[in-house]
Design an enzyme around this catalytic site. Structure first.
Site, PDB file in Angstrom:
ATOM      1  N   ASP A  91       2.631  48.454 -11.819  1.00  0.00           N
ATOM      2  CA  ASP A  91       3.962  48.437 -12.441  1.00  0.00           C
ATOM      3  C   ASP A  91       4.693  47.139 -12.067  1.00  0.00           C
ATOM      4  OD1 ASP A  91       6.213  49.059 -13.885  1.00  0.00           O
ATOM      5  OD2 ASP A  91       6.826  50.768 -12.645  1.00  0.00           O
ATOM      6  N   GLY A 141      12.858  47.769 -10.442  1.00  0.00           N
ATOM      7  CA  GLY A 141      11.530  47.152 -10.549  1.00  0.00           C
ATOM      8  C   GLY A 141      11.202  46.200  -9.418  1.00  0.00           C
ATOM      9  N   ASP A 171       7.492  52.716 -22.355  1.00  0.00           N
ATOM     10  CA  ASP A 171       7.786  52.537 -20.931  1.00  0.00           C
ATOM     11  C   ASP A 171       9.078  51.779 -20.691  1.00  0.00           C
ATOM     12  OD1 ASP A 171       7.149  52.842 -18.121  1.00  0.00           O
ATOM     13  OD2 ASP A 171       7.027  50.666 -18.147  1.00  0.00           O
ATOM     14  N   ASN A 176       8.452  46.789 -23.314  1.00  0.00           N
ATOM     15  CA  ASN A 176       9.902  46.537 -23.221  1.00  0.00           C
ATOM     16  C   ASN A 176      10.231  45.051 -23.118  1.00  0.00           C
ATOM     17  OD1 ASN A 176       8.821  46.526 -20.620  1.00  0.00           O
ATOM     18  ND2 ASN A 176      10.624  47.451 -19.674  1.00  0.00           N
TER      19      ASN A 176
END
Ligand SMILES: NC(=O)N[C@@H](CC(=O)O)C(=O)O
Ligand SMILES: [Zn+2]
Length: 431
Positions: free
Chosen positions: A311, A330, A158, A99
């Site tokens: 992540d 995030g 993702d 992304n």
């Protein structure tokens, strides 16, 4: 001429440590010797000697789910800052998600990332994902063969779920034909209703809409059926719910080719820990209920969930200042992952050191067919020296990442990496 690592301790199973001398030549471990006496003058002229000072020597950590943000979002992170942050966290191989802007839906962007990683990546091995759909819009598949040829490690959209079942099935068929893995961010958009935290106590207390567990688990269940039909290796991203764990456990029991990952924050924090409307506690999937936390822990412990990933998802302070509702999802993860897990689960006796290391090294290598992740003669000299005794508080201001979005500020942790080496070269060292 090579490099010796002396006075280092290697994990030999459970919590056992044994002193070993390691000799590295041409980027490869050529010898690992038992230490039988203090007397040693094995170094020859020209050899470099690194004194590990009694610290743990482990295989370099492997992180199969990270966001390096370049190209396109360089204000959050770059390949240079992200790899530096990774190296400090003890990571020697990291896979970066698609992304970016442009999305890695074309061979040129994959090649650009690989080239930048080679020139600016601090020696860390960077494995880019190719996207499943063009622009990750879920409308049109990318050219899987071309992306593989350019160097994509696997395929993922993702950041978003693949909403259309037919598209996911086609993706799996194509990936299967190429011997590649489909790595899925599992999320059914129709169940989200714009929520930013999980359905649970925090949402109830603040009168917020919650993200239901089914939004993740419905995709896990659907994809397991599609993986069964197509025979592809299917890997589930950041598992966060009890229901997902149950579905993956059942799928493995009947021999479906599924693997899964979990993040430190989903193992350590629940929605009940969120102190207030602070977006440093906002990530996707969201922190779930204590019951889910226990379920993902048990899933990891019984092998339902295979590996641990960070992540690492950097966002700028300005973006996070938009508040719980509007800030992007995030948190950063490289620089706290090992100390968090070591302090929370190994020091407390719930896990052995062997278990933790395996989930961050050998297992990810096995799941993704990488040759790294081992500390033995003949293996690449990708390794990390860790000070298991040193305790320090998490100081986000001190991160090497460009971003500081973490809920772990001020946590007193032990187990800090002090030196990271890739292919025999020191790529980061604590001063
Ligand atoms: N995990 C997150 O909360 N955010 C990720 C996207 C993702 O991994 O789904 C990001 O790119 O910021
Ligand atoms: Zn995701």
């Amino acid at each position: 001429m090579g490099t010796w690592i002396i006075n280092g301790k290697v994990n030999t199973g459970g919590n056992e440590l044994a002193e070993k001398r390691i000799y590295i030549e041409d980027g490869v471990i050529s010898r690992m010797e038992e230490v039988s006496s203090r007397e040693w003058n094995g170094a020859e002229a020209g050899d470099e000697v690194i004194d590990a000072g009694g610290r743990l020597v482990a295989p370099g950590f492997i992180d199969m789910h990270t966001h390096l943000r370049e190209p396109g979002f360089e204000h959050k992170e770059t390949i240079a800052t992200g790899t530096r942050s990774a190296a400090r966290g003890g990571f020697t191989t990291i896979a970066c998600m698609p992304n970016t802007r442009p999305v890695t839906d074309n061979p040129e962007t994959i090649k650009l990332i690989l080239e930048k990683a080679r020139t600016e990546g601090n020696g860390v091995r960077v494995l880019p994902y190719g996207s499943i759909s063009k622009q990750e819009l879920g409308r049109e598949l990318t050219d899987f063969a071309a992306l593989k040829e350019a160097g994509a490690v696997a395929f993922s959209d993702d950041g978003v779920g693949v909403q259309n079942s037919k598209m996911m099935k086609d993706a799996m068929r194509l990936a299967q034909g190429l011997g590649m893995t489909v790595v899925a961010h599992c999320e059914d958009d129709s169940l989200l209703e714009g929520a930013s935290v999980t359905e649970g106590a925090f949402a109830a207390k603040h009168g917020l809409k919650g993200i239901p567990n089914e939004s993740e688990a419905i995709h896990v269940g659907r994809d397991i059926l599609l993986a069964e039909a197509t025979g592809v290796h299917y890997h589930v991203c950041h598992v966060s719910t009890e229901q997902s764990v149950r579905l993956i456990r059942q799928a493995k029991a009947v021999g479906i080719n599924v693997t899964a990952e979990v993040c430190p924050h989903h193992l350590i924090l629940s929605d009940e820990d969120i102190p207030g409307m602070d977006a440093d506690w906002k990530m996707n999937p969201p922190l779930r209920t204590p019951r889910d936390v226990e379920a993902v822990l048990e899933g990891l412990e019984d092998g339902t969930i295979d590996i641990i990933v960070t992540d690492h998802a950097p966002h700028s302070p300005e973006e996070k200042a938009k508040g719980m509702a509007l800030a992007p999802f995030g948190i950063v993860g490289f620089e706290t992952a090992f100390p968090l897990l070591y302090t929370k689960f190994v020091q407390t006796g719930r896990w052995t050191l062997e278990f933790l290391l395996e989930r961050m090294t050998g297992k990810p290598a096995e799941v993704f067919g990488l040759k790294q992740g081992k500390l033995e003669a003949g293996a690449d000299a990708d390794l990390v020296l860790v000070d298991l005794d040193r305790s320090a508080a998490v100081d986000a201001a001190d991160f090497l990442s460009k971003s500081r979005n973490t809920p772990f500020i001020g946590w007193e942790l032990a187990g800090w990496p002090v030196l990271t080496m890739v292919a025999g070269k020191t790529v980061w060292q604590d001063e």
